[in-house]
Motif scaffolding. Structure first.
Motif, PDB file in Angstrom:
ATOM      1  N   PRO A  91      31.912  28.872  54.776  1.00 18.94           N
ATOM      2  CA  PRO A  91      32.787  29.544  55.607  1.00 18.94           C
ATOM      3  C   PRO A  91      33.347  28.411  56.448  1.00 18.94           C
ATOM      4  O   PRO A  91      33.139  27.305  56.746  1.00 18.94           O
ATOM      5  CB  PRO A  91      31.703  30.529  56.569  1.00 18.94           C
ATOM      6  CG  PRO A  91      30.412  30.199  55.615  1.00 18.94           C
ATOM      7  CD  PRO A  91      30.330  29.198  54.971  1.00 18.94           C
ATOM      8  N   PRO A  92      34.697  28.998  57.091  1.00 18.23           N
ATOM      9  CA  PRO A  92      35.246  27.997  57.755  1.00 18.23           C
ATOM     10  C   PRO A  92      34.405  27.433  59.128  1.00 18.23           C
ATOM     11  O   PRO A  92      33.551  28.042  59.512  1.00 18.23           O
ATOM     12  CB  PRO A  92      36.649  29.061  58.468  1.00 18.23           C
ATOM     13  CG  PRO A  92      36.757  29.973  57.400  1.00 18.23           C
ATOM     14  CD  PRO A  92      35.302  30.106  56.680  1.00 18.23           C
ATOM     15  N   THR A  93      34.598  26.320  59.202  1.00 14.40           N
ATOM     16  CA  THR A  93      33.641  25.581  60.361  1.00 14.40           C
ATOM     17  C   THR A  93      34.619  25.198  61.469  1.00 14.40           C
ATOM     18  O   THR A  93      35.425  24.259  61.483  1.00 14.40           O
ATOM     19  CB  THR A  93      33.260  24.118  59.695  1.00 14.40           C
ATOM     20  OG1 THR A  93      32.494  24.575  58.590  1.00 14.40           O
ATOM     21  CG2 THR A  93      32.243  23.637  60.756  1.00 14.40           C
ATOM     22  N   PRO A  94      34.574  25.918  62.538  1.00 17.60           N
ATOM     23  CA  PRO A  94      35.325  25.654  63.798  1.00 17.60           C
ATOM     24  C   PRO A  94      34.663  24.358  64.361  1.00 17.60           C
ATOM     25  O   PRO A  94      33.652  23.898  64.244  1.00 17.60           O
ATOM     26  CB  PRO A  94      35.339  26.839  64.708  1.00 17.60           C
ATOM     27  CG  PRO A  94      33.802  27.665  64.264  1.00 17.60           C
ATOM     28  CD  PRO A  94      33.717  27.137  62.896  1.00 17.60           C
TER      29      PRO A  94
ATOM     30  N   GLN B  12      31.215  23.951  65.864  1.00 15.57           N
ATOM     31  CA  GLN B  12      30.071  23.947  64.946  1.00 15.57           C
ATOM     32  C   GLN B  12      30.123  22.573  64.163  1.00 15.57           C
ATOM     33  O   GLN B  12      29.040  22.283  63.631  1.00 15.57           O
ATOM     34  CB  GLN B  12      30.462  25.013  63.901  1.00 15.57           C
ATOM     35  CG  GLN B  12      30.132  26.444  64.530  1.00 15.57           C
ATOM     36  CD  GLN B  12      29.942  27.368  63.385  1.00 15.57           C
ATOM     37  OE1 GLN B  12      30.026  27.169  62.354  1.00 15.57           O
ATOM     38  NE2 GLN B  12      30.241  28.886  63.946  1.00 15.57           N
ATOM     39  N   ILE B  13      31.191  21.868  64.328  1.00 18.89           N
ATOM     40  CA  ILE B  13      30.942  20.437  63.592  1.00 18.89           C
ATOM     41  C   ILE B  13      29.866  19.540  64.312  1.00 18.89           C
ATOM     42  O   ILE B  13      29.705  19.404  65.318  1.00 18.89           O
ATOM     43  CB  ILE B  13      32.288  19.820  63.775  1.00 18.89           C
ATOM     44  CG1 ILE B  13      33.358  20.560  62.956  1.00 18.89           C
ATOM     45  CG2 ILE B  13      32.235  18.334  63.219  1.00 18.89           C
ATOM     46  CD1 ILE B  13      34.704  20.041  62.938  1.00 18.89           C
ATOM     47  N   GLY B  14      29.110  19.004  63.271  1.00 20.73           N
ATOM     48  CA  GLY B  14      28.080  18.025  63.711  1.00 20.73           C
ATOM     49  C   GLY B  14      26.896  18.829  64.354  1.00 20.73           C
ATOM     50  O   GLY B  14      26.007  18.114  65.094  1.00 20.73           O
TER      51      GLY B  14
ATOM     52  N   ALA C 267      25.201  25.259  56.435  1.00 20.67           N
ATOM     53  CA  ALA C 267      26.464  25.807  55.632  1.00 20.67           C
ATOM     54  C   ALA C 267      26.667  24.704  54.659  1.00 20.67           C
ATOM     55  O   ALA C 267      26.916  25.311  53.426  1.00 20.67           O
ATOM     56  CB  ALA C 267      27.650  25.672  56.558  1.00 20.67           C
ATOM     57  N   VAL C 268      26.592  23.542  54.621  1.00 19.02           N
ATOM     58  CA  VAL C 268      26.729  22.569  53.669  1.00 19.02           C
ATOM     59  C   VAL C 268      25.574  22.580  52.581  1.00 19.02           C
ATOM     60  O   VAL C 268      25.859  22.597  51.452  1.00 19.02           O
ATOM     61  CB  VAL C 268      27.003  21.131  54.133  1.00 19.02           C
ATOM     62  CG1 VAL C 268      26.871  20.170  52.724  1.00 19.02           C
ATOM     63  CG2 VAL C 268      28.184  21.006  54.740  1.00 19.02           C
ATOM     64  N   ALA C 269      24.335  22.889  53.224  1.00 17.42           N
ATOM     65  CA  ALA C 269      23.181  22.970  52.198  1.00 17.42           C
ATOM     66  C   ALA C 269      23.369  24.197  51.354  1.00 17.42           C
ATOM     67  O   ALA C 269      23.053  24.120  50.104  1.00 17.42           O
ATOM     68  CB  ALA C 269      21.683  23.212  53.104  1.00 17.42           C
TER      69      ALA C 269
ATOM     70  N   ALA D 166      33.269  21.624  71.682  1.00 18.65           N
ATOM     71  CA  ALA D 166      32.963  20.816  70.655  1.00 18.65           C
ATOM     72  C   ALA D 166      31.704  19.566  70.968  1.00 18.65           C
ATOM     73  O   ALA D 166      31.589  19.342  72.101  1.00 18.65           O
ATOM     74  CB  ALA D 166      34.120  19.847  70.279  1.00 18.65           C
ATOM     75  N   ARG D 167      30.939  19.005  70.041  1.00 20.95           N
ATOM     76  CA  ARG D 167      30.051  18.341  70.462  1.00 20.95           C
ATOM     77  C   ARG D 167      30.592  16.915  70.951  1.00 20.95           C
ATOM     78  O   ARG D 167      29.727  16.344  71.750  1.00 20.95           O
ATOM     79  CB  ARG D 167      29.215  18.071  69.209  1.00 20.95           C
ATOM     80  CG  ARG D 167      27.796  17.254  69.364  1.00 20.95           C
ATOM     81  CD  ARG D 167      26.857  17.144  68.136  1.00 20.95           C
ATOM     82  NE  ARG D 167      25.709  16.163  68.633  1.00 20.95           N
ATOM     83  CZ  ARG D 167      24.856  16.055  67.748  1.00 20.95           C
ATOM     84  NH1 ARG D 167      24.884  16.445  66.391  1.00 20.95           N
ATOM     85  NH2 ARG D 167      23.998  15.022  68.286  1.00 20.95           N
ATOM     86  N   ALA D 168      31.557  16.590  70.409  1.00 25.08           N
ATOM     87  CA  ALA D 168      32.469  15.402  71.068  1.00 25.08           C
ATOM     88  C   ALA D 168      33.580  15.627  71.338  1.00 25.08           C
ATOM     89  O   ALA D 168      34.450  16.159  70.404  1.00 25.08           O
ATOM     90  CB  ALA D 168      32.047  14.199  69.937  1.00 25.08           C
ATOM     91  N   GLY D 169      34.285  14.987  72.385  1.00 23.40           N
ATOM     92  CA  GLY D 169      35.605  15.188  72.776  1.00 23.40           C
ATOM     93  C   GLY D 169      36.442  14.190  71.941  1.00 23.40           C
ATOM     94  O   GLY D 169      37.881  14.399  71.897  1.00 23.40           O
TER      95      GLY D 169
END
Length: 354
Positions: free
Chosen positions: A117-120, A123-125, A132-134, A169-172
């Motif tokens: 599904p789309p990953t905003p 959700q990255i990292g 989702a990748v698995a 996001a997890r990182a800026g």
């Protein structure tokens, strides 16, 4: 019973699909049989590399014209995994993977695809991207008819990134977010194949000893979901093609590079003999500058160069090694090998005719 065909096609510029047009025009490939594309464009490989999206748009316009299908529908079912940067001896090109469902055999090299599904950006990292990748890998294996994880040779993923990550996001830093996306995708593949049985988002980019030797990840802002292509052996596919994969311990691991060519049934001592080069259908290599700042005890300056991005150093150096063995600059060499092989190393995959 299907049959896989692999075509390695040159590019005169980032929007050049003339070689594919010629194949379609002479009936060498049917546009409707195209299942995936993996290629190298001549951009900088960074966040602002427009060449990847430009090529994808041009490709989908061609396929829409040839098939009569909607552009969005094509983009949603055909992974287009592009890596920018053809430094040094590397040559812009793309690998076209087509499946003829009318042909087949007892057992052969299979291809399967799937999209998460789309990953905003938020959700990255994170664990959600890993899972989702698995799941997409499992879906792609089912699509190919690959029954066991042991039969998977390579999983290629194009993972999303965000140019403006936002507060959730997890990182800026978008470049760090790109690395986290590659790392999470590698963990997802490793989880599906059993190569990385433990570890979640807290281990990404930290525990470099968690890795898979069967995964190649690229990331970019031109995709919104994780696009997955799985290669492996399955019943019912025509024989005749091989995917040879081997890890590289470090950037100077010439024996590791040669091992991948030998796993594909080619002689490499170290270069592939001229008489066998026509059997090589494509080469994929992943590598990274060693985070320790040294290779075999000798200091390298890739990570501290403020004039040239470390990945450009990496692609130029690794590209020269792999291309010299292949005897051809049309090899896919991509940096950012987080959890895609040993720390400071990577992997090589060679597609060849038997």
């Amino acid at each position: 019973m299907p049959s896989l065909a692999i075509h390695r096609l040159p590019m005169a510029h980032p929007g050049d699909v003339s070689a594919l047009t010629a194949l379609i025009d002479r009936g060498a490939v049917a546009a409707g049989d195209i299942r995936a594309v993996i290629g190298k464009t001549e951009g900088n490989g960074g966040l602002n590399d427009f060449t990847r999206g430009f090529f994808t748009q041009t490709l989908m316009l061609l396929l829409a014209r040839e098939t009569g299908q909607d552009l969005a529908a094509l983009a949603a079912r055909i992974p287009c995994v592009l890596s920018g940067g053809t430094e040094g001896a590397l040559s812009p090109h793309f690998l076209l993977f087509a499946v003829d469902r009318a042909a087949g055999g007892a057992r052969g090299l299979a291809l399967g695809t799937a999209f998460s599904p789309p990953t905003p950006a938020e959700q990255i990292g994170r664990d959600s991207q890993i899972e989702a990748v698995a799941q997409a890998v499992r879906d792609a294996m089912a699509d190919a008819g690959i029954a066991r994880a042991a039969d998977v040779a390579l999983v290629q993923v194009k993972a999303p990134c965000a140019q403006a990550p936002g507060p959730g996001a997890r990182a800026g830093d978008p470049r760090l977010l790109m690395a986290l996306s590659r790392a999470a995708a590698a963990f997802g593949v490793g989880r599906a194949l059993g190569d990385i049985p433990e570890g979640g988002e807290d281990a990404l980019l930290r525990d470099r000893h968690l890795f898979s030797n069967r995964v190649s990840i690229s990331s970019g802002i031109e995709v919104v979901a994780n696009e997955v292509v799985v290669f492996g052996q399955a019943d019912g596919w025509a024989p005749g093609l091989t995917a040879g994969v081997a890890p590289m311990a470090d950037l100077l691991d010439l024996p590791g590079v040669c091992a991948a060519f030998r796993a594909a049934g080619l002689e490499a001592a170290p270069a592939v003999p001229a008489a066998q080069r026509g059997r090589v259908l494509g080469v994929i290599a992943k590598g990274e500058p060693d985070a320790a700042g040294a290779i075999r005890g000798a200091r390298h300056t890739m990570l501290g160069d403020t004039d040239l991005d470390a990945q450009r150093h990496l692609r130029g150096a690794l590209g020269a090694i792999v291309a010299s063995v292949a005897g051809d600059g049309q090899v896919f060499v991509s940096g950012g090998a987080e959890h895609q092989g040993p720390p400071g190393g990577g992997l090589v995959c060679v597609f060849a005719r038997d």
